[in-house]
Design a protein around this motif. Structure first.
Motif, mmCIF file in Angstrom:
data_model
loop_
_atom_site.group_PDB
_atom_site.id
_atom_site.type_symbol
_atom_site.label_atom_id
_atom_site.label_comp_id
_atom_site.label_asym_id
_atom_site.label_seq_id
_atom_site.Cartn_x
_atom_site.Cartn_y
_atom_site.Cartn_z
ATOM 1 N N LEU A 107 0.818 -1.130 0.194
ATOM 2 C CA LEU A 107 -0.041 0.063 0.160
ATOM 3 C C LEU A 107 0.913 1.292 -0.066
ATOM 4 C CD1 LEU A 107 -2.805 -1.064 2.399
ATOM 5 C CD2 LEU A 107 -2.883 -1.001 0.132
ATOM 6 N N ARG A 108 2.034 1.164 0.729
ATOM 7 C CA ARG A 108 2.852 2.566 0.580
ATOM 8 C C ARG A 108 3.457 2.475 -0.503
ATOM 9 N NH1 ARG A 108 4.594 0.521 5.605
ATOM 10 N NH2 ARG A 108 6.630 -0.681 4.654
ATOM 11 N N PHE A 109 3.820 1.372 -1.324
ATOM 12 C CA PHE A 109 4.430 1.563 -2.617
ATOM 13 C C PHE A 109 3.402 2.112 -3.666
ATOM 14 C CE2 PHE A 109 4.387 -0.950 -6.709
ATOM 15 C CZ PHE A 109 5.172 -0.466 -7.378
ATOM 16 N N LEU A 110 1.947 1.799 -3.338
ATOM 17 C CA LEU A 110 1.004 2.205 -4.397
ATOM 18 C C LEU A 110 0.708 3.758 -4.134
ATOM 19 C CD1 LEU A 110 -1.491 -0.828 -4.459
ATOM 20 C CD2 LEU A 110 0.211 -0.134 -6.027
ATOM 21 N N ALA A 111 0.965 4.139 -2.682
ATOM 22 C CA ALA A 111 0.743 5.341 -2.556
ATOM 23 C C ALA A 111 1.753 6.391 -3.191
ATOM 24 C CB ALA A 111 0.928 5.668 -0.818
ATOM 25 N N ARG A 112 3.008 5.764 -3.282
ATOM 26 C CA ARG A 112 4.128 6.490 -3.844
ATOM 27 C C ARG A 112 3.836 6.727 -5.301
ATOM 28 N NH1 ARG A 112 9.047 6.964 -1.250
ATOM 29 N NH2 ARG A 112 9.418 5.523 0.745
#
Length: 266
Positions: free
Chosen positions: A41-46
């Motif tokens: 989810l953090r990767f997708l937020a980036r």
């Protein structure tokens, strides 16, 4: 921001299993990446997504675009302004596609492609699909003049089987594939990767599934809002590759050009 090691694993997992893994539940995506769901989810937020549902919707919309037929593209074509002639508006859109393509391709990726093509230790194999075979042929015609070992792979899968006998590890393979993607070409690209050829993919903005077998990818803007997609940006990128590769190879390329001119009586 730089990606963490776990986020890089998530990125590699997405690229190597695109888009299938992105349509799976977040827990499955995380398991494949060897990371936690929170990391995914953090990767997708980036990447600019507010959450997994938004990411899913974007993938589904992209898949819809990938498989549109000419009839579907006609019905969904945006309304153009009435100023200027049809030709004026069409050329304006083609020019916009080229600008978008330049913005999309990292300079380092383009340079890596040209340097790889300018490495003449191995052969260079080039192949296109239904509507990109002409672009592949154009590239072959120029590269044969400036470097040895350039070969056009046969467009029909059955006719290129024996050509694979001559593909060696370290050879360069340039593959063109745009929507609606060519399934036999995907199998050919997998075979090129298995033969340890250094595969370069020139594709559209949605990026062909062939990308999972490619080491370098150049995405080009092809959607022009009309019945047929435009290969203008692909031709522009190919001409840039030819020009840059000629510069890199000039010492040997100039001798080949002179020899060809002499044989032709020029």
């Amino acid at each position: 921001h730089l990606l963490t090691a776990a986020e890089k694993r998530a990125a590699r997992t997405l690229l190597s299993n695109y888009p299938t893994i992105g349509l799976a539940p977040v827990a499955e995506f995380a398991r494949e990446a060897g990371a936690s769901p929170a990391t995914v989810l953090r990767f997708l937020a980036r990447l600019g997504f507010s959450g997994y549902p938004e990411f899913h919707r974007a993938l589904r919309d992209e898949l819809d675009e990938r498989i549109k037929t000419p009839l579907q593209k006609t019905r969904s074509a945006p309304v153009r302004g009435e100023d200027g002639s049809f030709l004026d508006r069409f050329v304006d859109q083609a020019a916009a596609n080229m600008r978008e393509t330049v913005a999309r391709i990292p300079a380092s990726e383009f340079e890596a492609v040209c340097h790889r093509i300018a490495t003449t230790r191995g052969a260079c194999h080039i192949i296109g699909g239904r509507f990109t075979d002409a672009v592949a042929g154009y590239m072959v015609a120029h590269l044969r003049i400036i470097r040895p070992g350039v070969r056009r792979l046969e467009p029909r899968a059955a006719n290129r089987v024996d050509q694979f006998l001559d593909i060696k590890p370290g050879d360069v393979a340039v593959v063109f594939d745009v929507r609606r993607y060519d399934q036999p070409l995907a199998r050919t690209t997998a075979a090129l990767a298995a033969a340890k050829a250094h595969t370069i993919l020139i594709t559209d903005q949605w990026i062909s599934p062939v990308s999972k077998h490619a080491r370098l990818v150049l995405p080009c803007q092809i959607d022009i809002g009309r019945t047929w997609d435009s290969n203008t940006a692909l031709f522009a990128v190919v001409e840039a590759i030819i020009a840059r590769s000629t510069e890199l190879l000039w010492d040997s390329a100039s001798k080949r050009i002179a020899a060809i001119e002499k044989m032709q009586g020029g």
